[in-house]
Design a protein around this motif. Structure first.
Motif, PDB file in Angstrom:
ATOM      1  N   ALA A  44       0.848  -1.200   0.000  1.00  0.00           N
ATOM      2  CA  ALA A  44       0.000   0.000   0.000  1.00  0.00           C
ATOM      3  C   ALA A  44       0.886   1.254   0.000  1.00  0.00           C
ATOM      4  O   ALA A  44       2.069   1.210   0.323  1.00  0.00           O
ATOM      5  N   SER A  45       0.278   2.358  -0.360  1.00  0.00           N
ATOM      6  CA  SER A  45       1.031   3.619  -0.358  1.00  0.00           C
ATOM      7  C   SER A  45       0.298   4.610   0.524  1.00  0.00           C
ATOM      8  O   SER A  45      -0.778   5.073   0.132  1.00  0.00           O
ATOM      9  N   PRO A  46       0.732   4.959   1.692  1.00  0.00           N
ATOM     10  CA  PRO A  46       1.921   4.483   2.409  1.00  0.00           C
ATOM     11  C   PRO A  46       1.673   3.095   3.004  1.00  0.00           C
ATOM     12  O   PRO A  46       0.531   2.691   3.189  1.00  0.00           O
ATOM     13  N   PRO A  47       2.752   2.345   3.347  1.00  0.00           N
ATOM     14  CA  PRO A  47       2.590   1.004   3.928  1.00  0.00           C
ATOM     15  C   PRO A  47       1.822   1.051   5.255  1.00  0.00           C
ATOM     16  O   PRO A  47       1.962   2.006   6.011  1.00  0.00           O
ATOM     17  N   VAL A  48       1.019   0.020   5.481  1.00  0.00           N
ATOM     18  CA  VAL A  48       0.188  -0.028   6.693  1.00  0.00           C
ATOM     19  C   VAL A  48       0.840  -0.955   7.711  1.00  0.00           C
ATOM     20  O   VAL A  48       1.236  -2.075   7.382  1.00  0.00           O
ATOM     21  N   ALA A  49       0.963  -0.463   8.957  1.00  0.00           N
ATOM     22  CA  ALA A  49       1.531  -1.265  10.041  1.00  0.00           C
ATOM     23  C   ALA A  49       0.608  -1.184  11.250  1.00  0.00           C
ATOM     24  O   ALA A  49      -0.180  -0.253  11.388  1.00  0.00           O
ATOM     25  N   LYS A  50       0.711  -2.197  12.133  1.00  0.00           N
ATOM     26  CA  LYS A  50      -0.129  -2.277  13.325  1.00  0.00           C
ATOM     27  C   LYS A  50       0.752  -2.565  14.529  1.00  0.00           C
ATOM     28  O   LYS A  50       1.757  -3.264  14.407  1.00  0.00           O
ATOM     29  N   ILE A  51       0.338  -2.037  15.685  1.00  0.00           N
ATOM     30  CA  ILE A  51       1.043  -2.364  16.926  1.00  0.00           C
ATOM     31  C   ILE A  51       0.263  -3.495  17.583  1.00  0.00           C
ATOM     32  O   ILE A  51      -0.899  -3.317  17.950  1.00  0.00           O
ATOM     33  N   LEU A  52       0.898  -4.678  17.677  1.00  0.00           N
ATOM     34  CA  LEU A  52       0.220  -5.825  18.284  1.00  0.00           C
ATOM     35  C   LEU A  52       1.248  -6.838  18.772  1.00  0.00           C
ATOM     36  O   LEU A  52       2.437  -6.725  18.490  1.00  0.00           O
TER      37      LEU A  52
END
Length: 140
Positions: free
Chosen positions: A24-32
């Motif tokens: 994806a633009s911007p890249p998707v990140a998660k805190i888990l």
């Protein structure tokens, strides 16, 4: 937010920063919690494997001169196999002089085809394979 800032936030909470969608633009990140996430994914995959049905091929062997009662017994077995969701390979074996009267075997297989028409479809039409005639049926 910048990657460094996201990593410090994740470290404060005691969790991991996991990239969910890198394309994806911007890249998707998660805190888990990554260990817990991997465990849940493993459980989902195991559950999916448990639910899937492996289609088996069952075989019914007949002779061209099959009697009516024997034929009915074989048809009950075929119907049971279809209820279980399996495919059925009907094999008609010719012996000796029966080989010169293949039309009798073809008639038996046509009878099977007609009797199973409401519950099954013909996957491969009757064909000769050496000394036997073979037809494959699949449940509807």
């Amino acid at each position: 937010m910048p990657t460094a800032e996201a990593m410090t936030k994740a470290a404060e909470v005691g969790l991991d920063l996991v990239e969910i969608s890198p394309d994806a633009s911007p890249p998707v990140a998660k805190i888990l919690d990554y260990g817990k996430y991997k465990y849940q994914e493993q459980k989902k995959a195991a559950e999916a494997r448990k639910r899937q049905k492996v289609v088996e091929m069952k075989e019914i062997k007949m002779r061209p001169s099959i009697d009516d009662h024997d034929y009915d017994v074989k048809m009950r077995s075929i119907k049971r196999f279809f209820d279980e969701g399996d495919k059925v390979k009907v094999t008609l074996r010719f012996r000796g002089r029966e080989l010169s009267h293949q039309e009798l075997g073809w008639q038996v297989l046509q009878r099977v085809k007609l009797d199973t028409e409401p519950i099954a479809k013909v996957e491969s039409e009757p064909r000769m394979e050496g000394r036997q005639m073979v037809m494959v049926l699949a449940p509807r």
